[in-house]
Motif scaffolding. Structure first.
Motif, PDB file in Angstrom:
ATOM      1  N   GLN A   1      24.570  45.532  42.562  1.00  0.00           N
ATOM      2  CA  GLN A   1      25.701  44.745  43.507  1.00  0.00           C
ATOM      3  C   GLN A   1      26.307  43.625  42.497  1.00  0.00           C
ATOM      4  O   GLN A   1      27.370  42.953  42.950  1.00  0.00           O
ATOM      5  CB  GLN A   1      24.614  43.641  44.504  1.00  0.00           C
ATOM      6  CG  GLN A   1      24.125  44.729  45.466  1.00  0.00           C
ATOM      7  CD  GLN A   1      23.644  44.162  46.786  1.00  0.00           C
ATOM      8  OE1 GLN A   1      24.144  43.065  47.171  1.00  0.00           O
ATOM      9  NE2 GLN A   1      22.287  44.393  47.141  1.00  0.00           N
ATOM     10  N   LYS A   2      25.768  43.398  41.390  1.00  0.00           N
ATOM     11  CA  LYS A   2      26.370  42.299  40.403  1.00  0.00           C
ATOM     12  C   LYS A   2      26.980  41.111  41.098  1.00  0.00           C
ATOM     13  O   LYS A   2      28.114  40.838  41.050  1.00  0.00           O
ATOM     14  CB  LYS A   2      27.622  43.077  39.568  1.00  0.00           C
ATOM     15  CG  LYS A   2      27.125  44.098  38.689  1.00  0.00           C
ATOM     16  CD  LYS A   2      28.186  44.639  38.005  1.00  0.00           C
ATOM     17  CE  LYS A   2      27.821  46.104  37.294  1.00  0.00           C
ATOM     18  NZ  LYS A   2      26.758  45.898  36.534  1.00  0.00           N
ATOM     19  N   PRO A   3      26.173  40.365  41.776  1.00  0.00           N
ATOM     20  CA  PRO A   3      26.476  39.167  42.691  1.00  0.00           C
ATOM     21  C   PRO A   3      27.264  37.918  41.835  1.00  0.00           C
ATOM     22  O   PRO A   3      26.866  37.686  40.888  1.00  0.00           O
ATOM     23  CB  PRO A   3      25.508  38.592  43.255  1.00  0.00           C
ATOM     24  CG  PRO A   3      24.314  38.841  42.087  1.00  0.00           C
ATOM     25  CD  PRO A   3      24.836  40.267  41.903  1.00  0.00           C
ATOM     26  N   LEU A   4      28.393  37.613  42.460  1.00  0.00           N
ATOM     27  CA  LEU A   4      29.016  36.299  41.791  1.00  0.00           C
ATOM     28  C   LEU A   4      28.346  35.172  42.261  1.00  0.00           C
ATOM     29  O   LEU A   4      27.949  34.713  43.329  1.00  0.00           O
ATOM     30  CB  LEU A   4      30.386  36.126  42.531  1.00  0.00           C
ATOM     31  CG  LEU A   4      31.549  37.143  41.921  1.00  0.00           C
ATOM     32  CD1 LEU A   4      32.774  37.181  42.772  1.00  0.00           C
ATOM     33  CD2 LEU A   4      31.879  36.522  40.596  1.00  0.00           C
TER      34      LEU A   4
ATOM     35  N   MET B   1      36.568  29.295  45.666  1.00  0.00           N
ATOM     36  CA  MET B   1      35.458  29.968  45.164  1.00  0.00           C
ATOM     37  C   MET B   1      34.498  30.191  46.276  1.00  0.00           C
ATOM     38  O   MET B   1      33.689  31.388  45.953  1.00  0.00           O
ATOM     39  CB  MET B   1      34.745  28.903  44.056  1.00  0.00           C
ATOM     40  CG  MET B   1      35.750  28.664  42.802  1.00  0.00           C
ATOM     41  SD  MET B   1      35.030  30.075  41.452  1.00  0.00           S
ATOM     42  CE  MET B   1      36.348  29.619  40.484  1.00  0.00           C
TER      43      MET B   1
ATOM     44  N   SER C   1      27.298  38.109  37.925  1.00  0.00           N
ATOM     45  CA  SER C   1      28.616  37.749  37.167  1.00  0.00           C
ATOM     46  C   SER C   1      28.738  36.202  37.540  1.00  0.00           C
ATOM     47  O   SER C   1      28.828  35.865  38.560  1.00  0.00           O
ATOM     48  CB  SER C   1      29.536  38.781  38.015  1.00  0.00           C
ATOM     49  OG  SER C   1      30.627  38.254  37.691  1.00  0.00           O
ATOM     50  N   PRO C   2      28.491  35.344  36.404  1.00  0.00           N
ATOM     51  CA  PRO C   2      28.759  34.128  36.467  1.00  0.00           C
ATOM     52  C   PRO C   2      30.152  33.538  36.721  1.00  0.00           C
ATOM     53  O   PRO C   2      31.058  34.098  35.913  1.00  0.00           O
ATOM     54  CB  PRO C   2      27.841  33.643  35.178  1.00  0.00           C
ATOM     55  CG  PRO C   2      28.269  34.861  34.300  1.00  0.00           C
ATOM     56  CD  PRO C   2      28.173  35.733  34.948  1.00  0.00           C
ATOM     57  N   ILE C   3      30.362  32.423  37.435  1.00  0.00           N
ATOM     58  CA  ILE C   3      31.585  31.633  37.097  1.00  0.00           C
ATOM     59  C   ILE C   3      31.215  30.234  36.962  1.00  0.00           C
ATOM     60  O   ILE C   3      30.228  29.702  37.980  1.00  0.00           O
ATOM     61  CB  ILE C   3      32.385  31.627  38.368  1.00  0.00           C
ATOM     62  CG1 ILE C   3      32.776  33.352  38.676  1.00  0.00           C
ATOM     63  CG2 ILE C   3      33.664  30.992  38.237  1.00  0.00           C
ATOM     64  CD1 ILE C   3      33.560  33.308  39.895  1.00  0.00           C
TER      65      ILE C   3
ATOM     66  N   PHE D   1      34.425  33.790  48.267  1.00  0.00           N
ATOM     67  CA  PHE D   1      33.712  34.850  47.914  1.00  0.00           C
ATOM     68  C   PHE D   1      32.532  34.805  47.061  1.00  0.00           C
ATOM     69  O   PHE D   1      32.020  35.938  46.743  1.00  0.00           O
ATOM     70  CB  PHE D   1      35.144  35.514  46.972  1.00  0.00           C
ATOM     71  CG  PHE D   1      35.429  34.871  45.655  1.00  0.00           C
ATOM     72  CD1 PHE D   1      34.647  34.876  44.605  1.00  0.00           C
ATOM     73  CD2 PHE D   1      36.668  34.367  45.650  1.00  0.00           C
ATOM     74  CE1 PHE D   1      35.083  34.036  43.631  1.00  0.00           C
ATOM     75  CE2 PHE D   1      37.187  33.687  44.623  1.00  0.00           C
ATOM     76  CZ  PHE D   1      36.241  33.742  43.568  1.00  0.00           C
TER      77      PHE D   1
ATOM     78  N   LEU E   1      24.875  37.015  33.063  1.00  0.00           N
ATOM     79  CA  LEU E   1      25.207  38.304  32.532  1.00  0.00           C
ATOM     80  C   LEU E   1      24.017  39.245  32.305  1.00  0.00           C
ATOM     81  O   LEU E   1      24.100  40.497  32.358  1.00  0.00           O
ATOM     82  CB  LEU E   1      26.122  37.921  31.560  1.00  0.00           C
ATOM     83  CG  LEU E   1      27.675  37.498  31.925  1.00  0.00           C
ATOM     84  CD1 LEU E   1      28.399  37.110  30.488  1.00  0.00           C
ATOM     85  CD2 LEU E   1      28.304  38.561  32.640  1.00  0.00           C
TER      86      LEU E   1
END
Lengths: 263, 263, 263
Positions: C16-19, C55, C42-44, C58, C37
């Motif tokens: 799923q590579k969640p944000l 932000m 998926s980091p922000i 999502f 990572l």
């Protein structure tokens, strides 16, 4: 540009050790400074309005990276761009996360319009969003292939009189007169934060010695990343090996590994 | 100071695990904290005015590093220095880029004048600029030999009643009563960002246990850096090996490698 | 929760590579992004009020870490928590240094009270201080055993309707209905700055895919840290090896090494 000219540019950079001023994000400041040192440039990380006119009077290039922007830093970045313009200093814009939020998209466009001697370096989703096309991006990671960003890159070249580097599995270096592709790099590079940001910084270093297309930086980073990826056991050791590879990169290795094509 | 006293100070530091508060630059916060942990100290990175009086009530030392200064952080640093003064806490000043811009030079001098129990740690170009002499520095990297900064260091000792460490190929540790030289280290250390900043932090750690000349920190960092440089393949692996070497450093290794002289 | 469900959750995360949006401290931004990572998320890293509503529209999770707080960032964090609440987004709070200063303790409590879907991840001294009990903490390093924080953790579960992870030599994962203990990890992990912060970030990543107890993140970090510690020569190489181990971790290794018990 020929492979021999790329190797010559790397040699020149190590002789000239250009000063590169970076206003970049908190996440990658350390990597970015180390990538510049490893390749042979002299990094300065600074953001204060109080010293930016001084900085731009002697800097060889300005690198603007909006990865952790806020309204205070945006104004500092704008001021730095104006100072760079006043000195005819080349400017690299890394529009991190352009398209992810309205704030990032608008800030990126404002800076692209403001900068005179501009090179834009982004991933495919950022380049597509900056050009106003519809990207698949989520957050700050690319979801589009770099090839899908080629028309957007050309549009940005025209709109901002800029050179544009789209980095990804294949890198595209787009100028008014030419499009080059580079197929170096390693599949594990996107698992390390800041490899794109380091490429933007190297782009500034080469711009400071007169190579303003972005091609040499992409070649150097692509080949060094490829070597590092082949040696690394994972993204942690890749980060370490990348700096070692940038430091050790010699002409023969660069020329032997380079996968360059003109489109 | 004898080699045996240096080894004893390292042992004491590991037993006492002093708390060192750092207001330092964004680039090196991670390395600096890790260097302090590796040597056996307890780092705190903090900058908020709201908690600085609390912090200084229990901190063993304050380290001020102006690497990414701006006018907001400058006032926070000044406030922290005042709080440290009120607690008789030793203060290390790392005047990163002093001489490169007027803002950095003036801020460095303001802090040096404000701090009561002061140790200054800089590279040769920074020390020369801080003393008002003419340096060859560009940006934040040293362009002068550390020997060329010796008279400037002595002038700073007098002007600010400070102890001064000039780091470089040879380190000089200058106090009112003595000058020591240290010839450890490795030629690749300047290719890694923040090795000088880490030395400043270690200087704070040893000051917190009463060693306020800066000599022990320079010896520990010089020997650990030398070991790391000999093991490393490049600046990336040097950074990793440096933390491992700081962590593993024992008396015998320290004493066997130490190249210390009194001038 | 069974070991098999833990392995399944890791697989789901990688698919799923969640944000995960992180407002974290300057010291660990790089490690934290790299840990996310490496594990497959998926980091922000963002902090600007101007884009936080975007932000949170999502993001899969919000991670708040007060390691280098100041009054400007505290308000940005509070605003982000409100935006996360409005989107029913899970929130991880890492109360770094809670108990060390009044500012940190009060800010931690304010955020814990404000966040709706809350997971608290701290070391023993922080958890004890957050619950208003008397801790042995000095600075940001734990001085209490994690077992000594168990009653405090239970009190926080009740007070804030939160799940709580106390990390240390043994980790405790405390919810309204259960207490689990994890005995993985390595004695050298506290010598590397930000391992706890990375655990908080991973806790956010798993919360983003519906695992809101904190157990899976603690298991993954504990096993990866154990592997890294066994391979490393010191804290420098541990940091590198940890990212490699997070990246390479597979079901069989995870299940074979897991030391999980329900109390």
């Amino acid at each position: 540009m020929t492979p021999e000219l790329i190797a010559q540019a790397l040699k020149s950079l190590r002789q000239q050790k250009p000063l590169v001023v970076n206003i970049t994000n908190y996440v990658v400041m350390n990597n970015t400074a180390n990538a510049l040192l490893a390749v042979g440039a002299s990094p300065i990380m600074a953001h204060s309005r109080e010293e930016m006119a001084d900085m731009m009077s002697f800097a060889g290039a300005l690198v603007i990276n909006i990865g952790t922007l806020d309204k205070v830093w945006v104004e500092r970045m704008a001021f730095a761009i104006e100072q760079a313009n006043a000195n005819q200093t080349p400017i690299v814009l890394d529009p991190v996360g352009c398209g992810a939020t309205t704030f990032r998209t608008e800030t990126s466009r404002r800076f692209a319009a403001l900068a005179k001697r501009l090179i834009i370096r982004g991933n495919a989703s950022e380049i597509i969003a900056l050009a106003g096309e519809k990207s698949q991006g989520k957050g700050v990671d690319a979801q589009d292939s770099s090839q899908a960003a080629l028309s957007a890159a050309k549009a940005l070249v025209d709109e901002y009189q800029a050179n544009v580097v789209v980095s990804g599995e294949v890198d595209y270096i787009v100028t008014k007169d030419s499009v080059f592709s580079l197929s170096n790099g390693h599949s594990m590079m996107p698992q390390v934060t800041g490899t794109g940001c380091s490429l933007s910084a190297l782009t500034g270093a080469f711009a400071a010695i007169g190579e303003t297309t972005g091609l040499v930086a992409a070649a150097v980073m692509g080949v060094a990343g490829e070597i590092a990826g082949q040696e690394a056991k994972g993204p942690g050791s890749l980060q370490t090996a990348l700096l070692d590879a940038l430091f050790a990169l010699d002409d023969d290795t660069l020329l032997a590994r380079l996968k360059l094509a003109q489109l």
